[in-house]
Design an enzyme around this catalytic site. Structure first.
Site, PDB file in Angstrom:
ATOM      1  N   VAL A   1       0.819  -1.203   0.000  1.00  0.00           N
ATOM      2  CA  VAL A   1       0.000   0.000   0.000  1.00  0.00           C
ATOM      3  C   VAL A   1       0.858   1.260   0.000  1.00  0.00           C
ATOM      4  CG1 VAL A   1      -0.132   0.179   2.522  1.00  0.00           C
ATOM      5  CG2 VAL A   1      -2.028   1.042   1.131  1.00  0.00           C
ATOM      6  N   LYS A   2       2.106   1.145   0.451  1.00  0.00           N
ATOM      7  CA  LYS A   2       2.964   2.322   0.593  1.00  0.00           C
ATOM      8  C   LYS A   2       3.362   2.941  -0.746  1.00  0.00           C
ATOM      9  CE  LYS A   2       3.410   2.161   5.161  1.00  0.00           C
ATOM     10  NZ  LYS A   2       2.995   3.241   6.042  1.00  0.00           N
ATOM     11  N   ASP A   3       3.189   2.207  -1.840  1.00  0.00           N
ATOM     12  CA  ASP A   3       3.492   2.792  -3.149  1.00  0.00           C
ATOM     13  C   ASP A   3       2.692   4.069  -3.383  1.00  0.00           C
ATOM     14  OD1 ASP A   3       5.013   0.539  -3.502  1.00  0.00           O
ATOM     15  OD2 ASP A   3       3.849  -0.280  -5.169  1.00  0.00           O
TER      16      ASP A   3
END
Length: 457
Positions: free
Chosen positions: A47-49
């Site tokens: 999700v950090k993308d």
């Protein structure tokens, strides 16, 4: 929310629009419909993308980084991966500071993507000069044309989820979502998604999975930042010993504490029951639903966000020896051999009955062990215990000049490797802190009371 394209100009354009998957076997005992927002479909597998790209694009817009510059970030690994993708496509250098509890796989992947890695100790305060926060801040001051996003306080973190993740969830559930569940670390995901969903329907419950050793739950409920809540824990990616500005407590309805053990076991269960190889925090997030299922009804639609892919945890959560060493695996039908399997190839540290006590103490300090078998020739004839040696040295400083034979206790019981763990425990008493396991190759290994406590807890 961006429309799906047939051909993308670069990898960064593939971020977002991740699938929603209904959970079936693992959710049979949950009265509600449970849907998983599976974020490992992002190109960096987490999700950090989303927020990594948002923070860099904001910095470019505001002139905080110029061509050829260096990105410096403190990260648990996943943000580093998102930043690595952005750095490669946009032509920046990347330096990541990580705590030493992060998996080796995460560090190896970041290095493979061209990042420079600085590994920092976990068990230091955030303001300590060696913490991964402080090291990143120092490097930012030392390196010209560098940008320190600091994901914890950077508004681009929550912005990314307000503008993409939240709208995707609303659309994918046709607005029927009643609960959103996610592990909370930097706070960007829960705050951005929570803000968007609350604007659409203020009755939607926003739940955050926290971990023991983190400050979130107590602060949310009492407004008190209690340093006594802070201690080292194993779970990666959730919980904090600081209060990131990205955690918007006003949109969060409830925090639930999840144990390291439950998070790890449920992560493995998700793989076996749903075919989802996920990261550690996914198990914690799903465990929160289990712990809160008494509040759910058949009409509820619960969306749980799974942060990242399990390939970054194969040496930890998905490794039986790692799990067993921490007492996380079910000990039903476990044997003495299971307790030592992960390190049975190491040599047993012993003391000779003829050596000086001071020499034996140095050996225990060198190997950081508390119990040592004593040998004469090939026979086990006694034992040494650090707490008893400590009392002895305090009362008689000259005891270090005595031979081990003069001060040793009784020899440890010797058991077979196939003995049941609970039976092994019966050999442990106030007078006896360990047992020796006889292995098939004729060698012996030691099992201490701490090993058994960990296995049975």
């Amino acid at each position: 929310m961006r429309p799906v394209k047939k051909i993308y100009d670069n990898l960064l354009e593939t971020i977002g629009n991740t699938p929603m998957v209904k959970l079936n076997k693992i959710a049979e005992d949950i009265p509600a419909t449970v849907l998983a927002k599976v974020e490992y479909f992002n190109p960096g597998h987490s999700v950090k993308d989303r927020m990594a790209l948002q923070m860099i694009e904001n910095a470019e817009r505001d002139g905080l980084i110029k061509p050829g510059g260096t990105i410096i970030e403190c990260t648990s690994g996943n943000t580093g991966m998102g930043l690595a993708l952005a750095a490669i496509v946009k032509g920046y250098k990347l330096i990541c500071t990580l705590s030493d509890k992060q998996s080796k796989e995460k560090m190896d992947i970041l290095r493979a993507m061209g990042a420079e890695i600085h590994v920092c100790p976990t068990n230091v305060a955030a303001e300590h000069p060696d913490s991964y926060y402080s090291v990143a801040e120092r490097l930012n001051k030392e390196i010209p044309n560098s940008f320190y996003p600091f994901q914890y306080d950077n508004p681009g973190n929550a912005q990314a989820h307000y503008e993409s993740t939240g709208p995707e969830i609303w659309e994918q559930t046709d607005g029927k979502i009643t609960h959103f569940v996610v592990g909370v670390g930097t706070g960007g995901t829960i705050s951005g998604v929570g803000k968007y969903l609350k604007e659409k329907n203020p009755n939607i419950k926003i739940w955050g999975a926290d971990t023991y050793g983190s400050v979130f739950k107590k602060y949310h409920e009492t407004g008190e930042f209690d340093e006594n809540e802070i201690y080292s824990y194993i779970t990666e990616g959730i919980g904090e010993d600081i209060l990131p500005k990205n955690v918007d407590f006003s949109v969060i309805d409830h925090f639930e504490k999840i144990t390291d053990k439950d998070g790890a076991l449920v992560t493995r269960e998700l793989a076996k029951k749903e075919g989802m190889l996920l990261g550690y925090s996914a198990g914690s997030a799903y465990q929160m639903i289990r712990q809160m299922k008494h509040t759910l009804t058949k009409d509820d639609v619960v969306v749980v966000l799974f942060h990242d892919h399990g390939s970054r945890y194969v040496g930890k959560v998905f490794n039986d020896d790692w799990m067993r060493d921490r007492g996380f695996l079910n000990t039903e039908n476990s044997t003495a051999l299971d307790l030592v399997k992960g390190h049975k190839d190491l040599n047993l540290i012993t003391a000779k009955s003829s050596e000086l006590v001071s020499h034996a103490i140095l050996k225990m300090q060198r190997y950081q062990i508390s119990q040592v078998p004593v040998m004469e020739g090939d026979e086990f004839v006694g034992s040494l215990d650090d707490s008893k040696l400590f009392q002895m040295i305090i009362s008689d400083p000259s005891a270090g000049d005595k031979t081990v034979r003069e001060v040793m206790g009784k020899p440890y019981p010797i058991i077979e490797s196939n003995e049941d763990v609970k039976k092994v425990a019966s050999h442990i008493s106030k007078e006896n802190d360990a047992v020796l396991v006889k292995l098939e190759d004729g060698k012996h290994h030691i099992i201490t009371k701490h090993d058994i406590i960990g296995a049975l807890s």
